[in-house]
Every structure is written in structure tokens, then in C-alpha cells.
Design an enzyme around this catalytic site. Structure first.
Site, PDB file in Angstrom:
ATOM      1  N   GLY A  12       1.205  -1.136   0.215  1.00  0.00           N
ATOM      2  CA  GLY A  12      -0.084  -0.330   0.050  1.00  0.00           C
ATOM      3  C   GLY A  12       0.390   0.966  -0.246  1.00  0.00           C
ATOM      4  O   GLY A  12       2.310   1.343  -0.816  1.00  0.00           O
ATOM      5  N   ALA A  14       2.563   3.371   2.571  1.00  0.00           N
ATOM      6  CA  ALA A  14       3.274   2.813   2.836  1.00  0.00           C
ATOM      7  C   ALA A  14       4.499   2.039   2.944  1.00  0.00           C
ATOM      8  O   ALA A  14       5.848   3.005   2.653  1.00  0.00           O
ATOM      9  CB  ALA A  14       3.972   2.654   4.850  1.00  0.00           C
ATOM     10  N   GLY A  15       3.982   0.636   2.028  1.00  0.00           N
ATOM     11  CA  GLY A  15       4.734   0.078   1.744  1.00  0.00           C
ATOM     12  C   GLY A  15       5.979   1.008   0.460  1.00  0.00           C
ATOM     13  O   GLY A  15       7.087   0.781   0.383  1.00  0.00           O
ATOM     14  N   PHE A 113     -12.605  18.424   8.123  1.00  0.00           N
ATOM     15  CA  PHE A 113     -12.783  17.203   8.639  1.00  0.00           C
ATOM     16  C   PHE A 113     -12.899  17.449  10.314  1.00  0.00           C
ATOM     17  O   PHE A 113     -12.711  18.253  10.756  1.00  0.00           O
ATOM     18  CB  PHE A 113     -11.223  16.461   7.851  1.00  0.00           C
ATOM     19  CG  PHE A 113     -11.734  15.642   7.395  1.00  0.00           C
ATOM     20  CD1 PHE A 113     -11.994  15.462   6.162  1.00  0.00           C
ATOM     21  CD2 PHE A 113     -11.490  14.344   7.696  1.00  0.00           C
ATOM     22  CE1 PHE A 113     -12.638  14.869   5.507  1.00  0.00           C
ATOM     23  CE2 PHE A 113     -11.208  12.912   6.341  1.00  0.00           C
ATOM     24  CZ  PHE A 113     -12.173  13.002   5.471  1.00  0.00           C
ATOM     25  N   ASP A 207      -1.415  -9.047   9.478  1.00  0.00           N
ATOM     26  CA  ASP A 207      -0.378 -10.434   9.619  1.00  0.00           C
ATOM     27  C   ASP A 207       0.985  -9.954   9.446  1.00  0.00           C
ATOM     28  O   ASP A 207       1.747 -10.672  10.323  1.00  0.00           O
ATOM     29  CB  ASP A 207      -0.013 -10.430   8.535  1.00  0.00           C
ATOM     30  CG  ASP A 207      -1.817 -11.209   7.428  1.00  0.00           C
ATOM     31  OD1 ASP A 207      -2.110 -12.347   7.920  1.00  0.00           O
ATOM     32  OD2 ASP A 207      -1.823 -10.910   6.256  1.00  0.00           O
ATOM     33  N   GLN A 226     -10.402   2.912  16.798  1.00  0.00           N
ATOM     34  CA  GLN A 226     -10.940   3.387  16.312  1.00  0.00           C
ATOM     35  C   GLN A 226     -12.588   3.672  15.181  1.00  0.00           C
ATOM     36  O   GLN A 226     -12.562   2.229  14.550  1.00  0.00           O
ATOM     37  CB  GLN A 226     -10.520   4.783  15.046  1.00  0.00           C
ATOM     38  CG  GLN A 226     -11.670   5.682  14.930  1.00  0.00           C
ATOM     39  CD  GLN A 226     -10.214   6.631  13.966  1.00  0.00           C
ATOM     40  OE1 GLN A 226     -10.216   7.089  13.229  1.00  0.00           O
ATOM     41  NE2 GLN A 226     -10.045   8.109  14.882  1.00  0.00           N
ATOM     42  N   HIS A 228     -15.192   4.385  13.400  1.00  0.00           N
ATOM     43  CA  HIS A 228     -16.071   5.621  12.462  1.00  0.00           C
ATOM     44  C   HIS A 228     -17.495   5.761  12.610  1.00  0.00           C
ATOM     45  O   HIS A 228     -18.146   4.659  12.129  1.00  0.00           O
ATOM     46  CB  HIS A 228     -15.489   5.295  10.714  1.00  0.00           C
ATOM     47  CG  HIS A 228     -15.964   6.213   9.904  1.00  0.00           C
ATOM     48  ND1 HIS A 228     -17.044   6.554   9.743  1.00  0.00           N
ATOM     49  CD2 HIS A 228     -14.671   7.024   9.272  1.00  0.00           C
ATOM     50  CE1 HIS A 228     -16.372   7.758   8.776  1.00  0.00           C
ATOM     51  NE2 HIS A 228     -15.236   8.070   8.308  1.00  0.00           N
ATOM     52  N   LEU A 238     -17.623   2.076   4.403  1.00  0.00           N
ATOM     53  CA  LEU A 238     -17.186   3.401   4.702  1.00  0.00           C
ATOM     54  C   LEU A 238     -18.279   4.383   3.901  1.00  0.00           C
ATOM     55  O   LEU A 238     -18.352   4.753   2.603  1.00  0.00           O
ATOM     56  CB  LEU A 238     -15.739   3.846   4.448  1.00  0.00           C
ATOM     57  CG  LEU A 238     -14.840   5.509   4.982  1.00  0.00           C
ATOM     58  CD1 LEU A 238     -15.333   5.665   6.689  1.00  0.00           C
ATOM     59  CD2 LEU A 238     -13.681   5.208   5.133  1.00  0.00           C
ATOM     60  N   THR A 240     -17.477   8.230   3.623  1.00  0.00           N
ATOM     61  CA  THR A 240     -16.143   8.922   4.527  1.00  0.00           C
ATOM     62  C   THR A 240     -16.958  10.279   5.114  1.00  0.00           C
ATOM     63  O   THR A 240     -17.472  11.115   4.860  1.00  0.00           O
ATOM     64  CB  THR A 240     -15.430   9.980   2.626  1.00  0.00           C
ATOM     65  OG1 THR A 240     -14.791  11.068   3.158  1.00  0.00           O
ATOM     66  CG2 THR A 240     -16.730  10.665   1.853  1.00  0.00           C
ATOM     67  N   GLU A 241     -15.551  10.550   5.785  1.00  0.00           N
ATOM     68  CA  GLU A 241     -15.965  12.260   6.754  1.00  0.00           C
ATOM     69  C   GLU A 241     -16.012  12.736   5.970  1.00  0.00           C
ATOM     70  O   GLU A 241     -16.861  14.543   6.090  1.00  0.00           O
ATOM     71  CB  GLU A 241     -14.853  12.606   7.590  1.00  0.00           C
ATOM     72  CG  GLU A 241     -15.258  13.205   8.861  1.00  0.00           C
ATOM     73  CD  GLU A 241     -14.026  13.015   9.973  1.00  0.00           C
ATOM     74  OE1 GLU A 241     -13.438  14.177  10.112  1.00  0.00           O
ATOM     75  OE2 GLU A 241     -13.593  11.928  10.098  1.00  0.00           O
ATOM     76  N   ARG A 272     -13.528  11.512  15.164  1.00  0.00           N
ATOM     77  CA  ARG A 272     -14.679  10.382  15.294  1.00  0.00           C
ATOM     78  C   ARG A 272     -15.503   9.923  16.652  1.00  0.00           C
ATOM     79  O   ARG A 272     -16.291   9.627  16.868  1.00  0.00           O
ATOM     80  CB  ARG A 272     -13.456   9.893  14.199  1.00  0.00           C
ATOM     81  CG  ARG A 272     -13.662  10.645  13.191  1.00  0.00           C
ATOM     82  CD  ARG A 272     -12.567   9.013  12.314  1.00  0.00           C
ATOM     83  NE  ARG A 272     -13.101  10.040  10.629  1.00  0.00           N
ATOM     84  CZ  ARG A 272     -11.353   9.206  10.312  1.00  0.00           C
ATOM     85  NH1 ARG A 272     -11.259   8.510  10.219  1.00  0.00           N
ATOM     86  NH2 ARG A 272     -11.547   9.266   8.890  1.00  0.00           N
ATOM     87  N   HIS A 340     -12.814   0.962  12.353  1.00  0.00           N
ATOM     88  CA  HIS A 340     -11.894   1.522  10.824  1.00  0.00           C
ATOM     89  C   HIS A 340     -11.033   1.535  11.492  1.00  0.00           C
ATOM     90  O   HIS A 340     -10.467   1.425   9.818  1.00  0.00           O
ATOM     91  CB  HIS A 340     -13.103   3.143  11.362  1.00  0.00           C
ATOM     92  CG  HIS A 340     -12.070   3.745   9.873  1.00  0.00           C
ATOM     93  ND1 HIS A 340     -12.615   3.593   8.435  1.00  0.00           N
ATOM     94  CD2 HIS A 340     -11.836   4.818   9.376  1.00  0.00           C
ATOM     95  CE1 HIS A 340     -11.705   4.325   7.657  1.00  0.00           C
ATOM     96  NE2 HIS A 340     -11.548   4.896   8.275  1.00  0.00           N
ATOM     97  N   GLU A 364      -0.233   1.822   9.256  1.00  0.00           N
ATOM     98  CA  GLU A 364      -1.509   1.566  10.184  1.00  0.00           C
ATOM     99  C   GLU A 364      -0.591   0.404  11.067  1.00  0.00           C
ATOM    100  O   GLU A 364      -1.307  -0.061  12.044  1.00  0.00           O
ATOM    101  CB  GLU A 364      -2.916   0.895   9.777  1.00  0.00           C
ATOM    102  CG  GLU A 364      -3.685   1.225  10.934  1.00  0.00           C
ATOM    103  CD  GLU A 364      -4.708   0.706   9.690  1.00  0.00           C
ATOM    104  OE1 GLU A 364      -5.952   0.993  10.994  1.00  0.00           O
ATOM    105  OE2 GLU A 364      -5.556   1.708   8.857  1.00  0.00           O
ATOM    106  N   ARG A 375      -7.787   9.086  16.119  1.00  0.00           N
ATOM    107  CA  ARG A 375      -7.030   9.805  15.182  1.00  0.00           C
ATOM    108  C   ARG A 375      -7.899  10.727  14.835  1.00  0.00           C
ATOM    109  O   ARG A 375      -9.507  10.564  14.837  1.00  0.00           O
ATOM    110  CB  ARG A 375      -6.889   8.842  14.010  1.00  0.00           C
ATOM    111  CG  ARG A 375      -6.128   9.059  12.478  1.00  0.00           C
ATOM    112  CD  ARG A 375      -5.884   7.554  11.533  1.00  0.00           C
ATOM    113  NE  ARG A 375      -7.177   7.410  11.313  1.00  0.00           N
ATOM    114  CZ  ARG A 375      -7.419   7.725  10.098  1.00  0.00           C
ATOM    115  NH1 ARG A 375      -7.034   8.467   9.805  1.00  0.00           N
ATOM    116  NH2 ARG A 375      -8.755   6.578  10.345  1.00  0.00           N
ATOM    117  N   LEU A 381      -3.551   9.305   5.885  1.00  0.00           N
ATOM    118  CA  LEU A 381      -3.324   9.087   4.580  1.00  0.00           C
ATOM    119  C   LEU A 381      -1.168   9.551   4.332  1.00  0.00           C
ATOM    120  O   LEU A 381      -0.410   8.999   4.377  1.00  0.00           O
ATOM    121  CB  LEU A 381      -3.549   9.375   3.318  1.00  0.00           C
ATOM    122  CG  LEU A 381      -5.046   9.085   2.941  1.00  0.00           C
ATOM    123  CD1 LEU A 381      -6.116   9.609   2.082  1.00  0.00           C
ATOM    124  CD2 LEU A 381      -4.724   7.614   1.784  1.00  0.00           C
TER     125      LEU A 381
END
Length: 560
Positions: A12, A14-15, A113, A207, A226, A228, A238, A240-241, A272, A340, A364, A375, A381
Site C-alpha cells: 500500500g 506505506a510499503g 474534517f 499479518d 477507532q 468510524h 465507509l 467518508t467524513e 470521530r 475503522h 497503520e 486519530r 494517508l
């Protein structure tokens, strides 16, 4: 044995960002992912990414909002670094090809937000995560690296106190493989599928967290989960906010905008945890709507007008029409909170370093901690990109000076022997049954509101399920895409993590952020202004605690 200098697990945001940083540092990099990178859960993020850009906003305001949103449990040194990197990170992603929505003057469009003192959430309609993922994947594709797609992480290999590689299952060939590495970065995302009602994808099974925990890494603040506020009823998709940021209203069955009772200054744009508790409180008080899938409240967008709803909330329109059979342009959306995000994760510093040499984490899957007990929307993101980059750089530096991993074929045999035994049994437990029972237990006993009796019962049931898992059986004997086997691996991971959540929640005798104890309704700074650390022991998680880092802001009452 396969060998690489740096192995990133998870593809994703981060990876990918970690892999890009390590490649640019000159290392031989491999990415191991259970999905094709563009199918990663990062692409499901809808609302936006926070950054203080423009003369009206300030980085200090972003820092303070994040500290306050964390209910003062976030480490302020990490939060300051994080927020100062926000603007340059967004600019970098735009240069990588991310197409953000624009204001009429051509500047980056921003929306409000929850919990933010200024509308600083930059977005790409309501597909921000997907837009970022596409841009980053195209940039990473210009570099040389090795991708192992549709491989499941099963174990980290630790020798002489440091991580030296991993074992993964190649679904397409039905083979277990050992990959030696000088550095391993875990960016495997969340573990939301521990719960039944969750916005997380089916791939979000924790994992990386479980592998790190089994290897001796600390899991940090796992009790903070958390929910949502606005998930589509029945499916928990979801909403979205950003829908509330664009001006959406929440109403109960009496037609009231009930958030005036809970956050009179900001209403639907409270943080949230506050909005989620408000919705549950309204339903418990009998002011919810009744339906075959449970009670709920309404999210109204009709007053925003067709053009605004359909242009800025395209996915929300699609989801509502296809999965609920309603048109949000003319009808209210039935919503109720769902799990969430996990504020907890593998304990790291701002460089992604864990307590195990050679092991790094980001996104995450990690807990830096910038989110503390809660959060803010729009910060996740940003977290993936800021700390993904830092983890990749740190892993590359370690790989440059580390010696080659000392692994052999016997290490692989020892690792996979217990898993192979699952297929040799003539009877035993079905992993899907155990998974479903775990999800029902967590939904029922470890939800938004918690108390001692529920947590004890939840712990009893989770531990009973863990004991039953010792007799898990894989019926499918096929090799190629044996999803019965991967289901069993994932269920084992989630049961371990579920135990850490319940044990941490039972021990924390206060209410803070997303952790709300009805038997301890107040925040207790004298006893609990500290992080929970869980380390694996023979009889379950062994808890210890570490201090919260302060820079400028002392804790005070958090009101919106």
C-alpha cells in the site's frame, strides 16, 4: 533461499513509499504483498490528506489539533515532525502524478474534517487514497525492484537477536519460501477484520503485527480502536467524513441534529470518537431508526444539491445506490459506527525502528505514536507517506552496514512444520468458524462502550477460541490458491491480536479517546498518561508502560 538487502512487506502507500526510499538509497529491494499493489487497502481511503498549506492555516495549528485529537496521548515530538513534513509530502505526491481536486482559483481544494481548527484536508473527490496510490505506483515503477505478489507473510526469522528474513506462502505455486534480508519493513496495514462490523477490506488481518509480536516486538496501545461514525448500514462500507465536511447533517428519528448535545460548537465535525459515541447514545436512548439490520441514524446530504453531491462525493453516491438502494441526492443515508482504524500497532520511533534490530514498520501496522487515543481524519494517508519514507531510509541505512543473514533450509522446515500439520489432521476446528465467533465476540464485548464485565467475558471467549485454534484443520489439500490454508494463517494472527486488544482495554481503567469505559468514565492523567506495551509471553500478553513525549502542550479537557 531468496535473498535481498531490504524486504518490504505490504504494497500500500506505506510499503510503496518505504520501497521507493530504499531503492533511491541504492539498496536491492523486494516488495512482498498479499495483493497486487493497486488492490491495497490504501485505495479505499476516501476523504483526503491533511496538510497546512496557504497563508490562512499554520503548521502549529495542525500540530495542536493532532495533539488534542489524540486526547493528549500522542507523542508530541513525533507529531511535530509529522505535521512539518505534511506540506512537502503533498507537493511531492503531486509531482509524482496525483491529481488533486482544485478550488476555483486553481489552488488545492480543501475541505473541513472533524477535530480540525481549519479546513486543511486536501482531496481528490472522494477517491483520495486511490489517486495517491496510483501516482506513487507509477513513480515506483520507474525504479528497479522485485515484486512478490500474492504472497502471505507467515513468520519473521530472528537470529542472534536481530531480524534476518521471513517466511511467506506463495499462493500461486502453493510453496513456502524463505527470504533472507538485512532489513525488513512491515507495512501490512490494519487488523480490522478482527471485528465483524468493519470498514476494512477482507485482506486486513494484521499479518505484520502478529508476525512482529511473535518475533518479540512490542505492540503499542492496542486497546485504542477507532470506530468510524458513518458506515453504511448492513455492509459497513465507509461513508467518508468528507460527507460531513461538505456540510452533511446527522439526524435521529425525532428529526433532531443531535450533535448539538455532544459538540455544540462544531456539531458533526467533532472528532470521530465523539461522533461515534453520540450515535450509539442516541440509538440506546431509543432515538434511532429501526430496521432489519439494526438501529441507525440518518446522514443527510440532500440540502447540498445534486451537483455538489455527485461531483465531490462520487463514490458515496455509487455505494449508496448500489449497496443500499437509495439515492443520497434525494434520500438520507442509513449509517451506524463500524470499526475503522487501529491507533495501536508495532511500536516504533519516528524512523520506523522497533525494539528488534533489522525490523521496521510504517503505516497503520505501526504505532509511532502520533494518533494517541484517537486519530483525526485526514492524518492516516499522510502518516503512510511520511513514515513510510522514514522507515525505508532507516532500513536502507541498516542494510548498508549489516552482515548477510545466517539462515539455512532447516529454518524454513522448522517454520512451516506446524502449518503443514494443519492439513494432516482427520478432524479439527474450521478456521472460518473460529474467525466468525471471534468477530462476534469483539463486536459484542470490545466495542465503542466497554466495561469490566464485558471485557472479562470477551477475554474468556477469545482465549477459548485460541485454545480451539490449536486443533485447527485445513481440509483443502490443493496447492494452488489454497484459501483454506491462508484463512487459517490469518485467523491465527487475528486471534493473537484480539487478545492483546482485550487485555490492554481491561487494564486501562479510564476513558480516553476511542477507549470508553462506562465503569471508569473519566480520563485519568495521573495514572494513565502513558503508552501500553504488549510483549508476547507463554500465558498471554505481558504488559508494560512507557511515558508520553511532551513538547509544548500540557493535557487539558478536550471539548469540541
Amino acid at each position: 533461499m531468496i535473498r535481498h538487502e531490504v524486504v518490504v512487506v505490504g504494497a500500500g502507500l506505506a510499503g510503496q513509499r518505504a520501497a521507493l526510499a530504499a531503492v533511491e538509497a541504492g539498496r536491492d529491494v523486494a516488495v512482498v504483498s498479499k495483493l497486487h499493489p493497486l488492490r491495497s487497502h490504501s485505495g479505499a481511503a476516501q476523504g483526503g490528506i491533511n496538510a497546512a498549506v496557504g497563508a490562512e492555516d499554520s503548521v502549529d495549528t495542525h500540530i495542536y489539533d493532532t495533539v488534542k485529537g489524540s486526547d493528549y496521548l500522542g507523542d508530541q515530538d513525533a507529531i511535530e515532525f509529522f505535521c512539518r513534513e505534511a506540506g512537502p509530502t503533498v507537493v511531492e505526491m503531486e509531482h509524482f502524478g496525483t491529481i488533486f481536486s482544485r478550488a476555483p482559483d486553481g489552488s488545492l481544494a480543501r475541505r473541513a474534517f472533524g477535530g480540525a481548527g481549519f479546513p486543511r484536508t486536501i482531496y481528490a473527490a472522494d477517491r483520495t487514497g486511490l489517486a495517491l496510490l496510483q501516482g506513487l505506483w507509477e513513480r515506483l515503477g520507474t525504479e528497479e525492484f522485485t515484486l512478490y505478489s500474492e504472497w502471505d507473510l507467515t513468520e519473521l526469522l530472528v537470529r542472534d537477536g536481530s531480524v534476518q528474513g521471513l517466511v511467506a506462502f506463495d499462493r500461486r505455486r502453493g510453496e513456502f519460501e524463505m527470504i533472507g534480508a538485512k532489513s525488513v519493513v512491515l507495512a501490512t496495514g490494519p487488523a480490522g477484520r478482527i471485528y465483524g462490523h468493519t470498514t476494512n477490506a477482507h485482506s486486513c488481518t494484521g499479518d505484520g503485527l502478529a508476525a512482529a509480536y511473535d518475533a518479540g516486538a512490542y505492540l503499542k496501545d492496542m486497546e485504542f480502536v477507532q470506530f468510524h461514525p458513518t458506515a453504511l448500514l448492513e455492509s459497513s462500507i465507509l461513508i467518508t467524513e468528507g460527507a460531513r465536511g461538505e456540510g452533511g447533517y446527522l439526524r435521529n428519528s425525532a428529526g433532531e441534529r443531535f450533535m448539538s448535545r455532544y459538540a455544540p460548537h462544531v456539531l458533526e465535525l467533532a472528532s470521530r470518537d465523539v461522533v461515534s459515541r453520540a450515535i450509539v447514545t442516541e440509538v440506546l436512548a431509543g432515538r434511532g431508526f429501526h430496521g432489519p439490520y439494526g438501529d441507525y441514524v440518518h446522514l443527510e446530504l440532500m440540502h447540498l444539491g445534486k451537483e455538489k453531491v455527485e461531483s465531490r462525493l462520487q463514490e458515496i453516491c455509487d455505494y449508496s445506490r448500489h449497496f443500499a438502494g437509495i439515492d443520497p441526492v434525494t434520500e438520507p443515508i442509513p449509517v451506524y459506527p463500524a470499526q475503522h482504524y487501529m491507533m495501536g500497532g508495532i511500536g516504533t520511533n519516528s524512523r520506523g525502528e522497533t525494539n528488534l534490530p533489522g525490523l521496521y514498520a510504517a503505516g497503520e501496522a505501526a504505532c509511532v505514536s502520533i494518533h494517541g487515543a484517537n486519530r483525526l481524519g485526514g492524518n492516516s494517508l499522510l502518516e503512510t507517506l511520511v513514515f513510510g519514507k522514514q522507515a525505508g531510509l532507516a532500513a536502507a541505512e541498516h542494510a548498508e552496514r549489516a552482515t548477510a543473514p545466517a539462515l539455512d533450509a532447516a529454518d524454513l522446515d522448522r517454520s512451516v512444520a506446524p502449518i503443514r500439520a494443519w492439513s494432516s489432521r482427520s478432524d479439527g476446528e474450521d478456521p472460518s468458524t473460529l474467525r466468525t465467533e471471534m468477530q462476534r465476540t469483539m463486536d459484542r464485548y470490545v466495542g465503542i462502550y466497554r466495561n469490566e464485565a464485558d471485557l472479562l467475558e470477551g477475554l474468556r471467549q477469545v482465549r477459548a477460541l485460541r485454545a480451539r485454534f490449536e486443533r485447527v484443520r485445513v481440509v483443502d489439500r490443493s496447492r494452488v490458491f489454497n484459501l483454506n490454508l491462508t484463512d487459517a494463517v490469518e485467523t491465527g494472527h487475528m486471534l493473537e491480536l484480539a487478545e492483546t486488544i482485550v487485555v490492554g482495554a481491561y487494564a486501562r481503567t479510564e476513558s480516553r479517546g476511542a477507549h470508553s469505559r462506562t465503569d471508569y468514565p473519566k480520563r485519568d492523567d495521573a495514572r494513565w498518561m502513558r503508552h501500553t506495551l504488549a510483549k508476547r509471553a507463554a500465558d498471554g500478553p505481558q504488559l508494560s508502560y512507557s511515558p508520553v513525549a511532551y513538547t509544548r502542550w500540557e493535557p487539558k479537557e478536550r471539548v469540541y
